[in-house]
Design an enzyme around this catalytic site. Structure first.
Site, PDB file in Angstrom:
ATOM      1  N   TYR A 130      41.493  -2.704  18.563  1.00  0.00           N
ATOM      2  CA  TYR A 130      41.099  -3.725  19.538  1.00  0.00           C
ATOM      3  C   TYR A 130      40.064  -4.667  18.919  1.00  0.00           C
ATOM      4  CZ  TYR A 130      38.188  -5.200  23.576  1.00  0.00           C
ATOM      5  OH  TYR A 130      37.430  -5.892  24.469  1.00  0.00           O
TER       6      TYR A 130
HETATM    7  P1  NAP Z   1      40.636  -6.603  32.763  1.00  0.00           P
HETATM    8  O1  NAP Z   1      40.218  -6.339  34.169  1.00  0.00           O
HETATM    9  O2  NAP Z   1      41.346  -5.537  32.007  1.00  0.00           O
HETATM   10  O3  NAP Z   1      41.535  -7.939  32.781  1.00  0.00           O
HETATM   11  C1  NAP Z   1      42.373  -8.270  31.746  1.00  0.00           C
HETATM   12  C2  NAP Z   1      43.461  -9.165  32.312  1.00  0.00           C
HETATM   13  O4  NAP Z   1      44.393  -9.469  31.275  1.00  0.00           O
HETATM   14  C3  NAP Z   1      44.242  -8.515  33.461  1.00  0.00           C
HETATM   15  O5  NAP Z   1      44.230  -9.351  34.584  1.00  0.00           O
HETATM   16  C4  NAP Z   1      45.647  -8.399  32.910  1.00  0.00           C
HETATM   17  O6  NAP Z   1      46.663  -8.646  33.841  1.00  0.00           O
HETATM   18  C5  NAP Z   1      45.652  -9.518  31.888  1.00  0.00           C
HETATM   19  N1  NAP Z   1      46.757  -9.294  30.956  1.00  0.00           N
HETATM   20  C6  NAP Z   1      47.055  -8.148  30.276  1.00  0.00           C
HETATM   21  N2  NAP Z   1      48.207  -8.309  29.613  1.00  0.00           N
HETATM   22  C7  NAP Z   1      48.635  -9.571  29.870  1.00  0.00           C
HETATM   23  C8  NAP Z   1      49.781 -10.318  29.496  1.00  0.00           C
HETATM   24  N3  NAP Z   1      50.728  -9.800  28.703  1.00  0.00           N
HETATM   25  N4  NAP Z   1      49.918 -11.587  29.950  1.00  0.00           N
HETATM   26  C9  NAP Z   1      48.965 -12.131  30.759  1.00  0.00           C
HETATM   27  N5  NAP Z   1      47.866 -11.474  31.170  1.00  0.00           N
HETATM   28  C10 NAP Z   1      47.713 -10.202  30.729  1.00  0.00           C
HETATM   29  O7  NAP Z   1      39.398  -7.066  31.880  1.00  0.00           O
HETATM   30  P2  NAP Z   1      37.900  -7.338  32.325  1.00  0.00           P
HETATM   31  O8  NAP Z   1      37.246  -6.057  32.627  1.00  0.00           O
HETATM   32  O9  NAP Z   1      37.891  -8.437  33.308  1.00  0.00           O
HETATM   33  O10 NAP Z   1      37.324  -7.862  30.933  1.00  0.00           O
HETATM   34  C11 NAP Z   1      37.532  -9.196  30.512  1.00  0.00           C
HETATM   35  C12 NAP Z   1      37.595  -9.272  28.998  1.00  0.00           C
HETATM   36  O11 NAP Z   1      36.402  -8.736  28.441  1.00  0.00           O
HETATM   37  C13 NAP Z   1      38.739  -8.481  28.374  1.00  0.00           C
HETATM   38  O12 NAP Z   1      39.398  -9.303  27.415  1.00  0.00           O
HETATM   39  C14 NAP Z   1      38.061  -7.338  27.658  1.00  0.00           C
HETATM   40  O13 NAP Z   1      38.762  -6.985  26.494  1.00  0.00           O
HETATM   41  C15 NAP Z   1      36.716  -7.930  27.328  1.00  0.00           C
HETATM   42  N6  NAP Z   1      35.589  -6.996  27.149  1.00  0.00           N
HETATM   43  C16 NAP Z   1      35.555  -5.784  27.771  1.00  0.00           C
HETATM   44  C17 NAP Z   1      34.446  -4.944  27.649  1.00  0.00           C
HETATM   45  C18 NAP Z   1      34.332  -3.648  28.407  1.00  0.00           C
HETATM   46  O14 NAP Z   1      33.269  -3.019  28.391  1.00  0.00           O
HETATM   47  N7  NAP Z   1      35.389  -3.211  29.068  1.00  0.00           N
HETATM   48  C19 NAP Z   1      33.362  -5.342  26.876  1.00  0.00           C
HETATM   49  C20 NAP Z   1      33.406  -6.591  26.252  1.00  0.00           C
HETATM   50  C21 NAP Z   1      34.522  -7.405  26.420  1.00  0.00           C
HETATM   51  P3  NAP Z   1      47.029  -7.579  35.005  1.00  0.00           P
HETATM   52  O15 NAP Z   1      45.936  -7.722  36.012  1.00  0.00           O
HETATM   53  O16 NAP Z   1      48.346  -8.075  35.481  1.00  0.00           O
HETATM   54  O17 NAP Z   1      47.089  -6.216  34.362  1.00  0.00           O
END
Ligand code: NAP
Length: 216
Positions: A130
């Site tokens: 990732y």
């Molecule tokens: P999230 O809730 O997992 O949201 C990711 C979104 O991406 C979901 O709405 C998902 O759609 C969409 N997605 C996945 N596959 C896709 C595809 N093929 N086509 C179009 N859309 C797609 O993430 P979050 O918690 O809001 O986080 C936002 C960002 O911050 C992410 O990129 C994550 O990697 C990053 N981040 C995370 C952390 C952490 O602690 N978790 C830390 C730093 C950064 P669906 O709703 O339809 O599944």
């Protein structure tokens, strides 16, 4: 300002929609991939488009980006599955950048991971692939596009209520940050063109979001 939000059904993105529904100058077009997700946006009077980063073409993405003033990329595979890490976090991000340029849109805001770079990519942990994907998506944005980019590197995302206060900078020790405050940070970035060409880590902190963003 009209913005296309890619990954609009995500947890950060839903906070963004909650804020933006009453925003005086920002209007969202939400890119989702499942019609069942539409009701949330209908309730907030936010337009939706149905596209999947792993299935739709650059031309499809460019068509929905056309006429926008900015594109926000906050999609992610949740770190699950190499295929999805490749097609969403890496290639999905790059397709979005190419499509944004093709649509004649300049501004691009990337929600990346907390830490990228060689040392981080070489760590043998669960986040390795990732991190590699996010790293090279960011590199593409910085070095292979002429977009007016900003890259946000959030700490560990939580679902507690945001305080509206953050710490920004690079090289910080990792901490948590509420998703709501990341959404507010995206808004502050959109409202401040001095953030163009900048990347920064964002963590929970003591400074009002607008003030922290101005300090960058
Ligand atoms: P999230 O809730 O997992 O949201 C990711 C979104 O991406 C979901 O709405 C998902 O759609 C969409 N997605 C996945 N596959 C896709 C595809 N093929 N086509 C179009 N859309 C797609 O993430 P979050 O918690 O809001 O986080 C936002 C960002 O911050 C992410 O990129 C994550 O990697 C990053 N981040 C995370 C952390 C952490 O602690 N978790 C830390 C730093 C950064 P669906 O709703 O339809 O599944």
């Amino acid at each position: 300002m009209k913005i296309l939000f890619i990954g609009a059904n995500g947890k950060v993105a839903r906070h963004f929609a909650d804020i933006v529904q009453n925003h005086p100058t920002i209007t969202e077009k939400a890119m989702i991939r499942n019609p069942e997700q539409q009701a949330f946006f209908d309730e907030r009077n936010i337009e939706t488009v149905l596209l999947d980063l792993s299935k739709n073409s650059i031309d499809d993405l460019a068509a929905v980006a056309k006429g926008m003033d900015a594109v926000i990329f906050s999609a992610g595979a949740g770190g699950k599955g190499l295929d999805k890490i490749f097609t969403v976090d890496l290639d999905g991000a790059i397709k979005s950048m190419v499509a944004t340029e093709k649509a004649g849109v300049k501004r691009f805001v990337m929600v990346s991971t907390f830490r990228t770079g060689r040392e981080e990519m070489d760590k043998q942990n669960d986040l390795r692939y990732y991190t590699i994907a996010k790293n090279y998506a960011d590199e593409w944005l910085k070095n292979r596009t002429n977009l007016d980019w900003t890259i946000i590197h959030p700490g560990i995302l939580t679902d507690v209520e945001g305080s509206g206060k953050i710490t920004v900078g690079m090289g910080q020790d990792i901490k948590e940050i509420p998703r709501q405050d990341v959404a507010r940070t995206i808004i502050a970035v959109l409202e401040n063109n001095d953030t163009i060409g900048k990347e920064f880590e964002v963590l929970e902190g003591e400074t009002e979001i607008e003030e922290a963003i101005q300090s960058l």
